[in-house]
Design a protein around this motif. Structure first.
Motif, PDB file in Angstrom:
ATOM      1  N   ASP A  60       0.806  -1.224   0.000  1.00 18.35           N
ATOM      2  CA  ASP A  60       0.000   0.000   0.000  1.00 18.35           C
ATOM      3  C   ASP A  60       0.840   1.275   0.000  1.00 18.35           C
ATOM      4  O   ASP A  60       0.524   2.237   0.701  1.00 18.35           O
ATOM      5  CB  ASP A  60      -0.938   0.034   1.228  1.00 18.35           C
ATOM      6  N   GLY A  61       1.924   1.277  -0.736  1.00 19.89           N
ATOM      7  CA  GLY A  61       2.736   2.494  -0.852  1.00 19.89           C
ATOM      8  C   GLY A  61       3.630   2.751   0.345  1.00 19.89           C
ATOM      9  O   GLY A  61       4.290   3.783   0.430  1.00 19.89           O
ATOM     10  N   VAL A  62       3.649   1.824   1.303  1.00 19.19           N
ATOM     11  CA  VAL A  62       4.438   2.043   2.515  1.00 19.19           C
ATOM     12  C   VAL A  62       5.557   1.002   2.572  1.00 19.19           C
ATOM     13  O   VAL A  62       5.345  -0.162   2.234  1.00 19.19           O
ATOM     14  CB  VAL A  62       3.552   1.904   3.774  1.00 19.19           C
ATOM     15  N   THR A  63       6.746   1.432   2.999  1.00 21.53           N
ATOM     16  CA  THR A  63       7.841   0.482   3.195  1.00 21.53           C
ATOM     17  C   THR A  63       7.907   0.089   4.667  1.00 21.53           C
ATOM     18  O   THR A  63       8.050   0.948   5.536  1.00 21.53           O
ATOM     19  CB  THR A  63       9.184   1.111   2.766  1.00 21.53           C
ATOM     20  N   PHE A  64       7.778  -1.205   4.922  1.00 23.77           N
ATOM     21  CA  PHE A  64       7.894  -1.729   6.286  1.00 23.77           C
ATOM     22  C   PHE A  64       9.281  -2.343   6.450  1.00 23.77           C
ATOM     23  O   PHE A  64       9.720  -3.114   5.594  1.00 23.77           O
ATOM     24  CB  PHE A  64       6.823  -2.799   6.540  1.00 23.77           C
ATOM     25  N   LEU A  65       9.945  -1.989   7.530  1.00 24.88           N
ATOM     26  CA  LEU A  65      11.286  -2.512   7.797  1.00 24.88           C
ATOM     27  C   LEU A  65      11.256  -3.310   9.089  1.00 24.88           C
ATOM     28  O   LEU A  65      10.794  -2.812  10.136  1.00 24.88           O
ATOM     29  CB  LEU A  65      12.274  -1.352   7.918  1.00 24.88           C
ATOM     30  N   PHE A  66      11.724  -4.564   9.011  1.00 27.87           N
ATOM     31  CA  PHE A  66      11.657  -5.462  10.169  1.00 27.87           C
ATOM     32  C   PHE A  66      13.051  -5.680  10.736  1.00 27.87           C
ATOM     33  O   PHE A  66      13.936  -6.166  10.032  1.00 27.87           O
ATOM     34  CB  PHE A  66      11.067  -6.808   9.748  1.00 27.87           C
ATOM     35  N   VAL A  67      13.202  -5.351  11.995  1.00 28.10           N
ATOM     36  CA  VAL A  67      14.486  -5.528  12.667  1.00 28.10           C
ATOM     37  C   VAL A  67      14.568  -6.955  13.197  1.00 28.10           C
ATOM     38  O   VAL A  67      13.746  -7.382  14.014  1.00 28.10           O
ATOM     39  CB  VAL A  67      14.607  -4.533  13.846  1.00 28.10           C
ATOM     40  N   GLU A  68      15.569  -7.679  12.712  1.00 21.62           N
ATOM     41  CA  GLU A  68      15.708  -9.076  13.138  1.00 21.62           C
ATOM     42  C   GLU A  68      16.717  -9.207  14.285  1.00 21.62           C
ATOM     43  O   GLU A  68      17.837  -8.687  14.199  1.00 21.62           O
ATOM     44  CB  GLU A  68      16.200  -9.943  11.970  1.00 21.62           C
ATOM     45  N   ARG A  69      16.313  -9.870  15.315  1.00 21.39           N
ATOM     46  CA  ARG A  69      17.205 -10.206  16.414  1.00 21.39           C
ATOM     47  C   ARG A  69      16.522 -11.349  17.163  1.00 21.39           C
ATOM     48  O   ARG A  69      15.732 -11.124  18.074  1.00 21.39           O
ATOM     49  CB  ARG A  69      17.373  -8.989  17.331  1.00 21.39           C
ATOM     50  N   ASP A  70      16.789 -12.565  16.722  1.00 21.30           N
ATOM     51  CA  ASP A  70      16.025 -13.718  17.214  1.00 21.30           C
ATOM     52  C   ASP A  70      16.069 -13.869  18.731  1.00 21.30           C
ATOM     53  O   ASP A  70      15.084 -14.231  19.363  1.00 21.30           O
ATOM     54  CB  ASP A  70      16.522 -15.006  16.547  1.00 21.30           C
ATOM     55  N   GLU A  71      17.231 -13.564  19.277  1.00 24.39           N
ATOM     56  CA  GLU A  71      17.385 -13.697  20.727  1.00 24.39           C
ATOM     57  C   GLU A  71      16.336 -12.848  21.473  1.00 24.39           C
ATOM     58  O   GLU A  71      15.871 -13.202  22.550  1.00 24.39           O
ATOM     59  CB  GLU A  71      18.828 -13.261  21.003  1.00 24.39           C
ATOM     60  N   TYR A  72      15.901 -11.737  20.877  1.00 29.01           N
ATOM     61  CA  TYR A  72      14.918 -10.857  21.514  1.00 29.01           C
ATOM     62  C   TYR A  72      13.484 -11.072  21.010  1.00 29.01           C
ATOM     63  O   TYR A  72      12.531 -10.901  21.748  1.00 29.01           O
ATOM     64  CB  TYR A  72      15.273  -9.383  21.257  1.00 29.01           C
ATOM     65  N   PHE A  73      13.335 -11.378  19.739  1.00 27.05           N
ATOM     66  CA  PHE A  73      11.985 -11.302  19.154  1.00 27.05           C
ATOM     67  C   PHE A  73      11.410 -12.630  18.660  1.00 27.05           C
ATOM     68  O   PHE A  73      10.221 -12.698  18.362  1.00 27.05           O
ATOM     69  CB  PHE A  73      11.972 -10.268  18.013  1.00 27.05           C
ATOM     70  N   ASP A  74      12.240 -13.664  18.580  1.00 21.02           N
ATOM     71  CA  ASP A  74      11.715 -14.955  18.127  1.00 21.02           C
ATOM     72  C   ASP A  74      11.157 -15.709  19.349  1.00 21.02           C
ATOM     73  O   ASP A  74      11.739 -16.672  19.832  1.00 21.02           O
ATOM     74  CB  ASP A  74      12.838 -15.750  17.442  1.00 21.02           C
ATOM     75  N   ARG A  75      10.011 -15.215  19.830  1.00 20.23           N
ATOM     76  CA  ARG A  75       9.392 -15.783  21.036  1.00 20.23           C
ATOM     77  C   ARG A  75       7.899 -15.980  20.794  1.00 20.23           C
ATOM     78  O   ARG A  75       7.333 -15.414  19.869  1.00 20.23           O
ATOM     79  CB  ARG A  75       9.572 -14.824  22.226  1.00 20.23           C
TER      80      ARG A  75
END
Ligand code: ADP
Length: 482
Positions: free
Chosen positions: A80-95
């Motif tokens: 939809d015309g927007v750029t989404f950027l995903f910060v990867e850091r499994d130790e913090y967010f892969d939960r």
């Protein structure tokens, strides 16, 4: 206008509440109004499972973290015309969860979201996106504004960057042990009353309130309420001092996802010219909750909510006998604190024929409730904006709400004499006041011609994002001119 939007949850990638709806919709409407928007958010396990066509934006990005040179990867997705950027850091967010389990918050939340906030600034630098405004949401990204002021203050890249903090809920402040400051690389002198210290803790939200160029809440009423001791969560003094920079912009609704005429979750679509489709939806929701669909003339009350103290479940539980005495039935979809899981499960056993309960987070069932119920109950103790009453209105489901915050701003009391208003309100935070409003709603429901007219009025209410997005753009412009 270049906007970097930082949010710890974004629809359709990860959601626990209204923040995700806002962070998913607002950028789309800002972009339509001509702004260039990057939305930065963590790459959670939940997001990974969606199998998006993600691609890494660059080589791994360097970051000075916990006293070491470290690296992380950012993935990009355009929609939809927007750029989404995903910060990867499994130790913090892969939960399994975003912020914690039903038993409580993850103990390293301070470190997790400080990392996210700092990584977001490094991402902007690394991708060469020099924002006019960094727009942070809630405590999870509020600490970015401390990094901007004390770690990147000499960085020419951000020399012209202004900032906005949107407070979706003042009660969630991100309070952590004082040692965290040094660990995440902020000066320890910030642990003072004039800076980030808050009753012996370090407060991320306070940092945002202090260091953002301006602050806003998600309804005009809530922006005033938080400047009083009753709603100020001990930050009211500070907010009063910043009063000239505290704004209120009502959230909107993204009707692309919330319209009964096009909603893919409904048993039968409907619109103001064909309200009868709602009857099919009522049967459907009764079935989903295993309630007898034969008795569909009894009014059906719905709730979709986090099960949290804020949302009024104590007075609701007290009012249950009275609610069922009116002949109404009730369905609740929610998850949250265990104390309410237990209380509601016990009530469900007591009223198996009148009360349907689902302890779950379920997008499809939520849509079925908005569409299939006659009334939508929100007895909140406080409510910064509240999206659910706006969704309910669009589906012709009449809100019965406590008159606070955004509920006060969006629901007008129905008057049968003047035929005005779109719902029913009560002021005192009590089971008796809740029942008073609900009885009025039920007696109006028993007058089908009036009720139908009320449904028409409700469905005609327009809270589309266009208006709110324009207000945000005006505010960004004002900040950039400082
Ligand atoms: P808050 O952000 O305080 O939780 P809002 O009214 O602003 O309250 O937004 C709540 C959002 O979360 C709405 O989109 C609502 O439909 C959704 N929601 C809340 N609980 C559930 C649930 N159990 N299942 C599905 N959606 C839910």
């Amino acid at each position: 206008m270049k906007i970097a939007m930082l949010s710890s949850e974004v629809v359709p990638f990860a959601k626990t509440g209204g923040l995700a709806d806002v962070a998913g919709a607002l950028p789309k409407f800002l972009s339509r109004a001509g702004a260039d928007v990057r939305v930065i958010t963590p790459l959670y396990r939940e997001t990974k499972k969606k199998d998006l066509p993600l691609r890494p934006v660059s080589e791994a990005i360097g970051i000075d973290w916990l006293g070491k040179n470290d690296r992380f990867t950012v993935f990009e997705h355009r929609e939809d015309g927007v750029t989404f950027l995903f910060v990867e850091r499994d130790e913090y967010f892969d939960r399994d969860f975003l912020y914690g389990t039903p038993q409580g918050d993850y103990p390293d939340n301070g470190e997790r979201f400080a990392f996210f906030s700092k990584a977001a600034l490094e991402t902007l630098k690394s991708t060469g996106f020099r924002p006019d405004v960094v727009h942070a949401h809630d405590w999870q990204s509020a600490v970015t504004l401390a990094f901007l002021k004390f770690a990147y203050d000499q960085d020419p890249f951000f020399a012209h960057t202004r900032s906005l903090l949107t407070i979706h809920n003042l009660a969630y402040q991100g309070l952590f042990d004082p040692e965290l400051l040094g660990l995440i690389g902020l000066p320890e002198r910030l642990l003072s009353m004039e800076d980030m210290e808050f009753y012996g803790k370090v407060s991320f939200l306070k940092a945002g309130i202090l260091y953002a160029t301006a602050v806003n809440t998600v309804s005009p009423r809530y922006s005033q309420e938080i400047q009083t001791p009753e709603f100020g969560c001990r930050l009211d003094g500070l907010l009063r001092r910043r009063s000239a920079s505290v704004h209120g912009i009502l959230n909107g609704v993204d009707y692309a996802g919330w319209s009964p005429a096009t909603d893919k979750f409904l048993a039968r679509p409907f619109d103001p010219t064909y309200i009868d489709g709602k009857k099919e939806c009522k049967k459907d929701v009764l079935q989903v909750f295993s309630l007898d669909a034969g008795k569909d003339d009894a009014p059906l009350i719905g709730m979709v909510s986090r099960l949290a103290g804020q949302k009024g479940f104590d007075i609701l539980c007290e009012a249950l006998d009275g609610i069922f005495e009116t002949g109404a039935r009730l369905v609740i979809l929610g998850t949250g604190e265990e104390v309410y899981h237990k209380a509601l499960t016990a009530a469900r056993e007591k009223y198996p024929r009148s009360f349907g309960l689902k302890i779950a987070f379920d997008e499809a069932v939520s849509h079925k409730i908005y569409a299939g119920c006659d009334m939508f109950l929100i007895p909140s103790r406080y409510e910064p904006c509240g999206l659910t009453q706006m969704y309910a209105l669009k589906y012709g489901t009449i809100p019965v709400v406590r008159a606070t915050g955004g509920l006060e701003d969006t629901v007008q009391e129905y008057s049968s004499a003047a035929m005005t208003g779109n719902g029913f309100k009560f002021s005192e935070y009590s089971a008796a006041a809740l029942l008073g409003a609900l009885r009025k709603a039920v007696s109006t429901y028993r007058m089908p011609v009036r009720w139908r007219a009320l449904i028409q009025t409700a469905m005609a209410c327009d809270f589309s994002w266009d208006r709110s997005a324009r207000e945000y753009i005006r505010l960004y412009q004002k900040l950039s001119s400082f």
